[in-house]
Design a protein around this motif. Structure first.
Motif: not given
Ligand SMILES: *Cc1c(COP(=O)(O)O)cnc(C)c1O
Length: 219
Positions: A76-81, A98-102
């Motif tokens: 299972l992949h998390l793709i939402g912020s 998949e949402v590492v951004d900070r």
């Protein structure tokens, strides 16, 4: 009622298109099941598919513990912020985030991994169109964030993006491919229902497809 035949036909059509687009390095199909019922998801699981994406922690908590009980080897992949206060649940419930951004999110993920004694895999999400309202790290912040992930021992396996709407996604996909190569990462997550053919043509390793597979979202 769900039409099983339609769902399995969509599945076959997409998998065939993927196989035709790439002969050497086959891409994976991440079935985006956000807003889709347990019944529809169960049909794909019964068909042997194990690779799913969701975008909300609350919905994952409602749907996936039950599905994981009846089917082994789900990824299972998390793709939402992801908000910092949901990070521990995300690490507990998702195999790949998949949402590492900070940096603050990296800190929280590293802390949750340590506390739960689990290692997960991650994609860094890139705001490839430099859009103010979109999540994802800005292009100019990518190098520093990659370095920060490494310093916190997060296992980053790839890059993810959602290109701007209403313009050709191809230049953005090409840039993502270049960045993937630059950082020597094995994975690239790009291409959705409307633009997965372009993403495949530019060498993505994974497409994320919801409505073209399951039909309109109903939850
Ligand atoms: C919803 C979503 C998708 C799937 O979108 P479709 O247009 O239904 O294929 C893919 N990626 C992300 C990040 C999403 O939020």
């Amino acid at each position: 009622m769900i039409d099983k035949d339609i769902l399995l036909k969509n599945y076959t059509t997409i998998v065939d298109a993927m196989n035709n687009a790439q002969d050497k390095h086959k891409a994976c199909l991440l079935a985006v099941s956000k807003g889709q019922s347990i019944e529809k998801i169960s049909l794909l699981l019964a068909h042997g598919h194990r690779f799913f994406g969701e975008n909300r922690i609350q919905e994952i908590q409602k749907k996936w513990p039950e599905l994981r009980q009846s089917h082994a080897n789900i990824e299972l992949h998390l793709i939402g912020s992801l908000q910092t206060n949901k990070v521990e649940d995300a690490v507990a419930l998702c195999d790949v985030i998949e949402v590492v951004d900070r940096e603050s999110l990296v800190d929280a993920l590293a802390k949750a991994e340590h506390k739960l004694n689990i290692k997960r895999q991650y994609y860094v999400q890139v705001n490839v169109g430099e859009e103010t309202q979109k999540s994802g790290v800005a292009l100019q912040g990518l190098a520093s964030l990659m370095h920060y992930c490494q310093s916190k021992q997060l296992q980053v396996i790839g890059l993810m993006c959602i290109p701007p709407e209403g313009v050709s996604p191809s230049p953005y996909f090409a840039l993502m491919k270049k960045l993937q190569r630059h950082y020597g990462l094995p994975k690239l997550s790009m291409g959705m229902s409307s633009d997965f053919a372009q993403a495949l043509a530019l060498g993505t390793s994974q497409v994320r497809i919801g409505t073209a597979l399951f039909g309109e979202r109903d939850l």
